[in-house]
Design an enzyme around this catalytic site. Sequence first.
Site, PDB file in Angstrom:
ATOM      1  N   CYS A  23       0.952  -0.978  -0.226  1.00 25.74           N
ATOM      2  CA  CYS A  23      -0.472  -0.305  -0.243  1.00 25.74           C
ATOM      3  C   CYS A  23       1.070   1.388  -0.034  1.00 25.74           C
ATOM      4  O   CYS A  23       2.033   0.964   0.238  1.00 25.74           O
ATOM      5  CB  CYS A  23      -0.368   0.075   1.264  1.00 25.74           C
ATOM      6  SG  CYS A  23      -0.042   0.111   2.602  1.00 25.74           S
ATOM      7  N   ASP A 423       9.957  24.845 -34.705  1.00 24.92           N
ATOM      8  CA  ASP A 423      11.426  24.849 -35.462  1.00 24.92           C
ATOM      9  C   ASP A 423      10.926  24.707 -36.738  1.00 24.92           C
ATOM     10  O   ASP A 423       9.842  23.531 -37.101  1.00 24.92           O
ATOM     11  CB  ASP A 423      12.271  24.108 -34.519  1.00 24.92           C
ATOM     12  CG  ASP A 423      13.371  24.647 -35.973  1.00 24.92           C
ATOM     13  OD1 ASP A 423      13.835  25.779 -35.837  1.00 24.92           O
ATOM     14  OD2 ASP A 423      13.706  23.139 -36.129  1.00 24.92           O
TER      15      ASP A 423
END
Length: 816
Positions: A23, A423
């Site tokens: 857990c 770009d």
Amino acid sequence: MDNSLEQHAKPGAASFDISGMTCASCVARVEKALRAVPGVEDASVNLALERASVRGAADSLAIVEAVRRAGYEAAATPAAPLRTAAPSRALPAWWPVVAAALLSAPLMLPMLGAALGADWALPGWLQWLLATPVQFWLGARFYRAGWKALRAGAGNMDLLVALGTSAAYGLSVYLLLAGGHGAGHLYFESSAVVITLVLLGKWLEARARRQTLEAIGALESLRATDALVRRGGQDHIVDAGTLGVGDLLVVKPGARVAADGVVEEGRSHLDESLLTGESLPLAKGPGERVTGGAVNGEGLLLVRVTAVGAATLLSQIIRQVEDAQAVKAPVQRLVDRVSAVFVPAVLLVSALTFFGWWLATGDWQGALLNAVAVQVIACPCALGLATPTAIMVGTGVAARHGILIRDAEALETAHAVDTVVFDKTGTLTEGRPVVAAVEGSQPERVLALAAAVQQASSHPLAHAVGELARQRGLVLQPAAEAQALPGRGVQASVDGARVWLGNARLAGELGAALGQWQEAAARHEAEGRTVSWLLHERGGQPEVLGLLAFGDRVRATAAAAVARLQAMGVRTSMLTGDNPGAARAVAAAVGIDEYAAGVLPGEKAEHVQRALAAGRRVAMVGDGINDAPALAAAGVGIAMAGGTDVAMHTAGITLMRADPALVADAIAVSQRTYRKIRQNLGWAFAYNVVGIPLAAFGLLNPMLAGAAMALSSVSVVSNALLLRRWQPAPMASSTIGASLPPSKGEHTMYELTVEGMSCGHCVGRVTKTVQGIDAAAKVEIDLPTKKVKIDSGADLDRIAAAIDDAGYPVTARAVA
């Protein structure tokens, strides 16, 4: 792309497989133990992957020992694990669940009988006999894990289950021994059924968690187990793990490439779909790189090995996916803070419930059962699994479609992106020059002479001229006395006459009049193209024969990619170091309104920083060294495959295909994954916020609480697994003008000449390529003449570009 995806982990980072965690509280305890080791700078533990990532200079043995003292086991993660057969089990993994269910079922008979008005109560001694093996044999794992937690001064889910069921079991034994109580008043069924339900939940959870690892399993399955190697003129089958750099692989049709390498001989098509997400096989020939794991098509290839083992692209992809799944998302920090106090808080609420009910009612037995229900319904396991399972499935499905997300932080940032900065060169365009136009009174002669004079040159423009000449089937005359003219062009002697090819400066130095071609040159330069002038010697004087205009072709999917981003509400812009004419032409072609030309690398980063300062959530897309500063400055950097190593190492996301359309897909899968994270956390918190008060107020018995706890973990993992259904947007919905199928009567008949087709397989690939753009297109191919007739409503430029990209050059095209 070899070595382009080297591990992005920070220096000194190491991974360890951790066993025994159940857990979020276990995760917190392991992290605390790791961070206490001298030399450890930071540690992060992933419950779903059962792995710890440790950064620093600490000794591995000290790390393993620290984890052991915390109550768990640790082992260094192998660098490049090979596939091994699953370990055989004497019994299947589900046997404890079945055994517990068989023993618990008779204990439920009194409840069922009471519902039917019958008395099916079992004798008390028989209830004890059935419940005891469930409690102490099948439930022993909870006592072992809970005891380890107590020894480490912490708590976990196992401790809650052990305490809660022990209380119900102990109460039942007390009542049985005290006598005077009917069998119906015993609570053995509560302890046994709770353990059975928790075991069922854990089995279902483990089964579901294994499915979250299927992306890595699919990549691992691409590893070849053996290879055919040519040594001393003889072919030998060897273990793929024994291959070395420089070995010569013989890759037969249908075989899997065993390692990264370069083709030395042969031509074929390779299926790299699981590596790059590219659906069509890619043409490969001498000098081209191939990737280990790809499947060979119809031809025999000889491949020289350039990378093996962990250095191969496949190993680097697997490692990057594992790293991405092992790192926590920032949203997980809230869960960590909650889990640190979760178990103590639950125990406190349980104690308050017991004393509150006892003081209020005087019934200590009922008070104890309510306290047990509080302990059992607490769901720290669901909290621990909520985030990592969604990240594992999300990054895995993205990797299958050619999108590598480097870490959880990049994924969490990408989901909120509202601005994408592209770009230009190599991103929106192909990044390699092509001949855009040939101007002259005799264009074929201009092209032939230009190709002849550059036959010995390795310049990219020379390659573009030679490629076009080959496509048109031109026969080149030999060139003599070839000489490069730095900064101006090249000259050579062709058929006894001096020929020059160069810029306007060279033409000016030679004193040649540009004449009628000046207007054409100005037009091309205004469109951002590079112009080269062809001159030949006539009567002892240089004379202009024509010009060639070079451009960088816009990628076939660029416009569709930009349109889709804009439809998603994402602002798009473009930065380039190129001239304004080239920037304006590309921006207009792809539909971008905001762009900046003549931008230096450092200035690109400044543009990005200004957008961030204005409150935008920015993603930068690039492929070159000059893009690295901007990629690093952006909220998330996205690198295109085929670019430089520096760009890929700087980016948080790498696109394995040089396809701008994947940018929108990367954002979409990030959004879907983050949505699952929020849903899972919502469910996990809701179970506890609603369930614990219900149990404290006596509205849930321990059996219902156990069922709710088991359901919480299973539902969280199952919800994450729904991400596996995610698919990138289909081609038809991501291209401009393709949202509706072409209606009858709007089709146009095109006729193309397509080189490179040699068999039925090629015919099928070209047909599939065309119908990938327009599913309604009709394609007729005459293989001997290389003629392709297409009846389609799609744009001819898009069709031709797609066929080119599939490896079949289009040398002529016309509208019939």
